[in-house]
Design an enzyme around this catalytic site. Structure first.
Site, PDB file in Angstrom:
ATOM      1  N   LYS A 148       0.829  -1.224   0.000  1.00  0.00           N
ATOM      2  CA  LYS A 148       0.000   0.000   0.000  1.00  0.00           C
ATOM      3  C   LYS A 148       0.855   1.262   0.000  1.00  0.00           C
ATOM      4  CE  LYS A 148      -1.650   1.533   4.159  1.00  0.00           C
ATOM      5  NZ  LYS A 148      -1.325   2.944   4.453  1.00  0.00           N
ATOM      6  N   ASN A 149       1.873   1.296   0.864  1.00  0.00           N
ATOM      7  CA  ASN A 149       2.619   2.536   1.031  1.00  0.00           C
ATOM      8  C   ASN A 149       3.641   2.783  -0.075  1.00  0.00           C
ATOM      9  OD1 ASN A 149       1.089   3.100   3.224  1.00  0.00           O
ATOM     10  ND2 ASN A 149       2.641   2.566   4.754  1.00  0.00           N
ATOM     11  N   CYS A 207      -4.207  12.383  13.641  1.00  0.00           N
ATOM     12  CA  CYS A 207      -4.924  11.117  13.719  1.00  0.00           C
ATOM     13  C   CYS A 207      -4.659  10.464  15.060  1.00  0.00           C
ATOM     14  CB  CYS A 207      -4.584  10.211  12.551  1.00  0.00           C
ATOM     15  SG  CYS A 207      -3.014   9.427  12.716  1.00  0.00           S
ATOM     16  N   ARG A 222       1.200  14.357  13.519  1.00  0.00           N
ATOM     17  CA  ARG A 222       1.571  14.207  12.112  1.00  0.00           C
ATOM     18  C   ARG A 222       1.520  15.512  11.319  1.00  0.00           C
ATOM     19  NH1 ARG A 222      -0.874   8.636   9.805  1.00  0.00           N
ATOM     20  NH2 ARG A 222       1.023   8.650   8.586  1.00  0.00           N
ATOM     21  N   ASP A 281       5.108   0.202  12.103  1.00  0.00           N
ATOM     22  CA  ASP A 281       3.875  -0.524  11.771  1.00  0.00           C
ATOM     23  C   ASP A 281       3.939  -2.007  12.163  1.00  0.00           C
ATOM     24  OD1 ASP A 281       2.851   1.834  10.634  1.00  0.00           O
ATOM     25  OD2 ASP A 281       3.768   1.388   8.716  1.00  0.00           O
ATOM     26  N   ARG A 338      -8.812  -0.624   4.994  1.00  0.00           N
ATOM     27  CA  ARG A 338      -8.093   0.381   4.194  1.00  0.00           C
ATOM     28  C   ARG A 338      -6.758  -0.178   3.727  1.00  0.00           C
ATOM     29  NH1 ARG A 338      -8.754   6.411   6.385  1.00  0.00           N
ATOM     30  NH2 ARG A 338      -7.400   6.708   4.617  1.00  0.00           N
TER      31      ARG A 338
HETATM   32  N1  EPU Z   1       6.942  14.585  10.753  1.00  0.00           N
HETATM   33  C1  EPU Z   1       7.003  15.916  11.091  1.00  0.00           C
HETATM   34  N2  EPU Z   1       6.813  16.842  10.101  1.00  0.00           N
HETATM   35  C2  EPU Z   1       6.556  16.482   8.809  1.00  0.00           C
HETATM   36  C3  EPU Z   1       6.499  15.106   8.475  1.00  0.00           C
HETATM   37  C4  EPU Z   1       6.709  14.184   9.474  1.00  0.00           C
HETATM   38  O1  EPU Z   1       7.221  16.259  12.245  1.00  0.00           O
HETATM   39  O2  EPU Z   1       6.383  17.361   7.969  1.00  0.00           O
HETATM   40  C5  EPU Z   1       7.125  13.568  11.810  1.00  0.00           C
HETATM   41  C6  EPU Z   1       5.814  12.796  12.076  1.00  0.00           C
HETATM   42  O3  EPU Z   1       4.959  13.487  12.944  1.00  0.00           O
HETATM   43  C7  EPU Z   1       6.338  11.502  12.662  1.00  0.00           C
HETATM   44  C8  EPU Z   1       7.671  11.298  11.919  1.00  0.00           C
HETATM   45  O4  EPU Z   1       8.020  12.566  11.377  1.00  0.00           O
HETATM   46  O5  EPU Z   1       6.589  11.654  14.030  1.00  0.00           O
HETATM   47  C9  EPU Z   1       7.651  10.269  10.833  1.00  0.00           C
HETATM   48  O6  EPU Z   1       6.588  10.516   9.942  1.00  0.00           O
HETATM   49  P1  EPU Z   1       6.699  10.134   8.392  1.00  0.00           P
HETATM   50  O7  EPU Z   1       6.575  11.403   7.602  1.00  0.00           O
HETATM   51  O8  EPU Z   1       7.887   9.293   8.182  1.00  0.00           O
HETATM   52  O9  EPU Z   1       5.414   9.257   8.205  1.00  0.00           O
HETATM   53  P2  EPU Z   1       4.364   9.298   7.027  1.00  0.00           P
HETATM   54  O10 EPU Z   1       5.034   9.469   5.724  1.00  0.00           O
HETATM   55  O11 EPU Z   1       3.270  10.223   7.380  1.00  0.00           O
HETATM   56  C10 EPU Z   1       4.453   6.750   6.454  1.00  0.00           C
HETATM   57  C11 EPU Z   1       3.439   5.649   6.381  1.00  0.00           C
HETATM   58  C12 EPU Z   1       3.070   5.191   7.776  1.00  0.00           C
HETATM   59  C13 EPU Z   1       4.327   4.712   8.488  1.00  0.00           C
HETATM   60  C14 EPU Z   1       5.374   5.844   8.477  1.00  0.00           C
HETATM   61  C15 EPU Z   1       6.687   5.435   9.086  1.00  0.00           C
HETATM   62  C16 EPU Z   1       2.219   6.154   4.386  1.00  0.00           C
HETATM   63  C17 EPU Z   1       0.949   6.601   3.755  1.00  0.00           C
HETATM   64  N3  EPU Z   1       2.259   6.135   5.703  1.00  0.00           N
HETATM   65  O12 EPU Z   1       3.811   7.823   7.120  1.00  0.00           O
HETATM   66  O13 EPU Z   1       2.180   4.099   7.633  1.00  0.00           O
HETATM   67  O14 EPU Z   1       4.004   4.344   9.793  1.00  0.00           O
HETATM   68  O15 EPU Z   1       5.610   6.299   7.138  1.00  0.00           O
HETATM   69  O16 EPU Z   1       7.282   4.447   8.325  1.00  0.00           O
HETATM   70  O17 EPU Z   1       3.157   5.786   3.695  1.00  0.00           O
HETATM   71  C18 EPU Z   1       0.179   2.902   7.917  1.00  0.00           C
HETATM   72  O18 EPU Z   1       0.402   2.369   6.822  1.00  0.00           O
HETATM   73  O19 EPU Z   1      -0.750   2.542   8.687  1.00  0.00           O
HETATM   74  C19 EPU Z   1       1.024   4.004   8.360  1.00  0.00           C
HETATM   75  C20 EPU Z   1       0.704   4.801   9.389  1.00  0.00           C
END
Ligand code: EPU
Length: 446
Positions: free
Chosen positions: A33-34, A128, A133, A316, A424
């Site tokens: 998915k990701n 969330c 986030r 995850d 999802r």
């Molecule tokens: N963060 C910030 N500012 C930003 C972006 C991120 O502070 O602008 C912080 C977040 O709050 C968090 C950390 O950085 O504490 C890591 O967040 P990241 O951006 O890496 O996560 P994401 O891209 O929002 C994806 C996956 C998540 C998975 C994480 C970590 C998707 C759609 N989501 O989230 O997957 O847990 O990377 O690997 O790709 C899931 O599939 O259920 C899921 C939550």
């Protein structure tokens, strides 16, 4: 007409699960998915068709299909698990308001839309259940690349007369921000360097697809990704990697229920951290011609776990591992370093009989960003504890599988609501679990 967002707001059914049966047999893991949802966004970077194979039939993909169609792309299912995206023209630079809070995908559309039509209006993803986030890294990076960013209460408006390459230092190796910058940089003028980039397998898979489209991207040592902007990208075909979270879920399920499952399509290279943890707890694995088999090798014993960015242990995977640790002898400690609030789900496990205590300290390994900030981001799990079936309400996708697993391990029957969250990200979870002997059935809502 049912829209993608309807599917997010209501359960189609509940699950009724009776525990006690070891899972045995085989299960085929779906596409990641990701990776795929991001690859669908990358298809907006070219006017030519992009074909993606190994696409799971899940609500999250349906949502992204709806988003791309609304922007004017043609999206067709060309096989059970194959999709064709053709963004010949972009009809709309604004994604509909109904996608506010939908998921993390719309924010990744900013770069492609800026290149195609010079502006984008994107509804905000919102916070969330697992943490705040924010998207500050995403917006700062786009500003550095020459976009004007106007933040509105529920949306963000970006525009540019042309993105340019930049040196971007991420404060934390964010998956989404790294993807956002890559998608913006591939067609920008000049070279972009991302320092402290995330290098998760799903990102690398998307980079491979972009390379086939004609992009120039190098993943260097020390978390540096260098992107040399090119003038145009072409269409391509890509088979996405399998889902390492789904694979890990079934691996944990095999070990937790005392069964043995061949996870077809599981890749050892994507699961090394998980396999190490399973090994310490008492799970075994073996390579098979089609994937990896997982089984319980001995009585389960406590282990310490610290989630981290790749190649560390994926956040995850934390939830199924916590459930597994409730069945292990001794005190285990789990330190979650990616999200500040990812243990909320443990309250319902406690009501089933688990002994899990939360702590605001960094309890395993180095301290993390959440030290001294009053976030309950460590857990102490004492086991083994028998679990008793009960009514459960899934709060988010990954907690969802931990609840399914808890119900499979528990004595008696559990009724699980909030199944929309699980569906999802997991394709046909009921079919897959019942094929392995799990006593899982769907029941009408209400
Ligand atoms: N963060 C910030 N500012 C930003 C972006 C991120 O502070 O602008 C912080 C977040 O709050 C968090 C950390 O950085 O504490 C890591 O967040 P990241 O951006 O890496 O996560 P994401 O891209 O929002 C994806 C996956 C998540 C998975 C994480 C970590 C998707 C759609 N989501 O989230 O997957 O847990 O990377 O690997 O790709 C899931 O599939 O259920 C899921 C939550």
């Amino acid at each position: 007409m049912s829209t993608g967002t309807d599917a997010m707001s209501a359960d189609r059914h509940l699950y009724r699960i009776t525990g006690g049966m070891p899972l045995k047999g085989e299960v085929k893991v779906s596409g990641a998915k990701n990776a795929i949802t991001k690859q669908m966004v990358a298809a907006l970077l070219t006017e030519e068709p992009v074909r993606i194979a190994n696409v799971p039939r899940i609500v999250e993909v349906d949502l992204v299909v709806g988003m791309l169609q609304q922007l004017g792309a043609t999206v067709d299912w060309t096989g059970r698990h194959e999709i064709r995206v053709e963004a010949g023209t972009i009809a709309d630079s604004g994604l509909a308001e109904r996608y506010t809070g939908a998921n993390r995908i719309p924010i990744l559309m900013m770069g492609p839309l800026l290149h195609r039509v010079g502006e984008a209006v994107i509804p905000l993803p919102g916070g969330c259940q697992i943490g705040k986030r924010p998207i500050d890294y995403h917006l700062d990076a786009l500003r550095q690349m020459g976009a004007e960013v106007i933040e509105q209460p529920t949306a963000v408006h970006v525009r540019t007369t042309g993105l340019v390459g930049a040196h971007i230092e991420l404060a934390f190796p964010s998956v989404g921000a790294t993807e956002n910058i890559v998608l913006a940089a591939v067609l920008a003028r000049g070279t972009t360097v991302i320092h402290n980039a995330a290098i998760e397998p799903e990102i690398i898979d998307t980079i491979l697809m972009l390379q086939k489209m004609g992009a120039l991207i190098e993943v260097q040592t020390d978390r540096r990704i260098v992107i040399e902007g090119v003038k145009r990208l072409r269409g391509t075909g890509h088979t996405a990697i399998t889902d390492r979270v789904e694979a890990a879920s079934f691996a944990a399920a095999a070990v937790a229920t005392g069964g043995s499952v061949e996870v077809i399509g599981a890749r050892q290279t994507d699961l090394t951290g998980l396999i190490n943890s399973l090994h310490r707890i008492g799970g075994g694995f073996a390579e098979t011609p089609r994937g990896l088999a997982f089984y319980r090798a001995r009585d389960l014993t406590a282990a310490n776990i610290r989630t981290d960015v790749h190649p560390g242990l994926l956040t995850d995977w934390q939830q199924p591992l916590v459930l597994l640790l409730t069945q292990a002898k001794g005190a285990s400690i789990v330190h979650e370093t990616i999200y500040e609030d990812r243990f909320g789900y443990t309250e319902q496990l406690r009501q089933m009989g688990a002994r899990i205590e939360l702590n605001t300290a960094c309890l395993v390994g180095d301290s993390c960003r959440f030290a001294n900030r009053d976030h309950a981001h460590s857990a102490v799990v004492n086991g083994p504890t028998p679990l008793t079936g009960r009514d459960l309400e899934i709060p988010d996708l990954r907690a969802g599988f931990a609840f399914v697993l808890a119900a499979l391990v528990a004595e008696g029957t559990s009724t699980i609501s909030g199944t929309r969250y699980l569906e999802r990200g997991y394709e046909d979870p009921v079919g897959k679990l019942t094929a392995m002997g799990g006593q899982v059935e769907t029941a009408p809502v209400g």
